[in-house]
Design a protein around this motif. Structure first.
Motif, short mmCIF file in Angstrom:
data_model
loop_
_atom_site.label_atom_id
_atom_site.label_comp_id
_atom_site.label_asym_id
_atom_site.label_seq_id
_atom_site.Cartn_x
_atom_site.Cartn_y
_atom_site.Cartn_z
N ARG A 33 1.19 -1.13 -2.72
CA ARG A 33 -0.14 -1.73 -2.85
C ARG A 33 -1.02 -0.96 -3.84
O ARG A 33 -1.96 -1.52 -4.40
N ALA A 34 -0.67 0.31 -4.07
CA ALA A 34 -1.45 1.11 -5.02
C ALA A 34 -1.02 0.90 -6.47
O ALA A 34 -1.72 1.33 -7.38
N ARG B 146 8.40 3.50 6.04
CA ARG B 146 7.98 2.12 5.74
C ARG B 146 6.50 2.01 5.41
O ARG B 146 6.10 1.35 4.46
N ASP B 147 5.66 2.66 6.20
CA ASP B 147 4.22 2.59 5.94
C ASP B 147 3.87 3.25 4.62
O ASP B 147 3.04 2.73 3.85
N THR B 148 4.50 4.39 4.33
CA THR B 148 4.23 5.11 3.08
C THR B 148 4.63 4.27 1.88
O THR B 148 3.91 4.18 0.88
N TRP C 272 1.93 -8.90 0.64
CA TRP C 272 2.83 -8.43 1.69
C TRP C 272 4.00 -7.67 1.07
O TRP C 272 4.32 -7.83 -0.10
N ALA D 250 4.98 0.96 1.72
CA ALA D 250 4.09 -0.20 1.59
C ALA D 250 2.76 0.20 0.96
O ALA D 250 2.23 -0.51 0.09
N ASP D 251 2.21 1.35 1.37
CA ASP D 251 0.96 1.82 0.78
C ASP D 251 1.12 2.12 -0.70
O ASP D 251 0.22 1.81 -1.50
N ARG D 252 2.26 2.69 -1.05
CA ARG D 252 2.47 3.02 -2.46
C ARG D 252 2.61 1.76 -3.31
O ARG D 252 2.12 1.70 -4.43
#
Length: 367
Positions: A45-46, A37-39, A55, A41-43
């Motif tokens: 946003r990039a 999930r964190d990975t 969000w 979400a980071d991708r």
């Protein structure tokens, strides 16, 4: 190298109604995707989506799918590729491009997602999203489904199904789909051995009892337009909130193909029946569900006139979908459960005796 199920084998799997594991090796899980999930979400946003991402919310799906809110107020659905469904890229994007290039009613057009350019995402695809929205399943589960929802969906489907398609689309062998019912119910030893679930015998015997009905479905199959083919209750979204009117958005077009439009309508009818089975635990269709079905087919046929046998076919397709859903429960849970057994019972009734349901609908339900 990952083994890929060939076209004929994939169709055999689909017509049986669930993804039976084959004797050959199963495609290995996708490597290096980084689906935590964190990975994810980071991708997201990039990515360059035209505005910063405010969000990210994960969606329930066999592939990685997220809903993202952007700083400019837009909402997008982003999908990672699924190698089992889209080995050569996003088939959904191709189907939507084909739909957008075809003249159709305004109501049908607003039901289609629009592709959004993604920079730096590889094969990630993005589509505009309705937000806030509720799925057909959520509305049924909460008792919030209204006549306006049913009318909006029926009107959108009628517009999609009455779109005029060119001969090259209708005759394209890569787009044409036969009736999603088995042409033969005799399983090979390998297929029988790979049948999933403790109650596979119960399910396959029900399938084999319906061989004659499947033959009728194949003879009556009328592939005259691009249809969705997977109108599960989670794939139909309606606007919520303070808007004065209801809009519908039909999502997940991976399985779209040239087929009989009444299969789509039958698929929606089956969703109403399934909800009633889950709610009541009884092998019957309550009056409120009959009213909803009646409204759907009445509004649909008022805008998409069809031969007199169309409603009969729609009911049989609903039975076929119930049969497929029972098979899907076997794969997912290993057993039919009460809902699966009830689905089998209703499926046989709708496929063998569709007139029983038609007699409980109002006369205007028929075209």
């Amino acid at each position: 190298m990952n083994p890929i199920i060939d076209h004929d084998e994939r169709m055999r799997v689909r017509t049986l109604g669930f993804h039976t594991r084959r004797p050959d090796p199963h495609p290995r899980p996708r490597a290096g995707l980084g689906t935590g999930r964190d990975t994810v979400a980071d991708r997201v946003r990039a990515l360059d989506l035209g505005a910063p991402v405010s969000w990210v919310r994960h969606c329930v799906s066999r592939r990685t799918v997220v809903l993202a809110g952007l700083a400019d107020g837009r909402h997008l659905v982003l999908k990672w590729p699924d190698d089992d469904l889209d080995p050569a890229g996003s088939r959904e994007a191709d189907m939507l491009s084909l739909l957008w290039s075809t003249p159709m009613t305004a109501e049908a057009r607003t039901a289609l997602p629009s592709a959004v350019p993604v920079t730096g995402g590889g094969q990630i695809t993005a589509y505009d999203a309705l937000h806030p929205a509720a799925s057909l399943r959520e509305l049924l589960d909460t008792g919030a489904l209204r006549t306006g929802h049913v009318d909006t969906l029926a009107t959108a489907l009628a517009g999609l199904h009455t779109a005029r398609w060119t001969a090259d689309v209708l005759t394209d062998p890569d787009l044409r789909m036969s009736a999603p019912a088995p042409r033969t119910t005799l399983l090979s030893v390998a297929e029988y051995a790979c049948g999933v679930g403790a109650e596979f015998d119960t399910w396959i015997r029900a399938v084999q009892r319906l061989s004659d009905a499947f033959g009728e479905l194949h003879r009556g199959w009328d592939p005259r337009g691009l249809i969705h083919f997977d109108l599960r209750d989670d794939n139909v979204l309606f606007t919520t909130g303070t808007t004065a009117s209801t809009a519908v958005r039909i999502i997940d077009w991976e399985f779209a193909a040239v087929g009989d439009p009444h299969y789509d309508v039958g698929y929606v009818v089956a969703q109403f029946v399934l909800h009633a089975l889950r709610s009541s635990g009884r092998p019957s269709i309550p009056a409120a569900t009959l009213h909803t079905i009646d409204r759907l087919v009445t509004v649909y046929h008022s805008q998409a006139p069809a031969p007199g046998a169309a409603l009969l076919k729609t009911v049989r397709y609903a039975g076929l979908v119930l049969l497929q859903q029972a098979g899907a429960r076997l794969e997912l849970f290993g057993s039919l459960g009460r809902t699966g057994h009830l689905s089998l019972l209703l499926a046989e009734g709708l496929l063998r005796r569709p007139q029983t349901l038609l007699n409980r609908l109002s006369p205007q339900g028929a075209p």
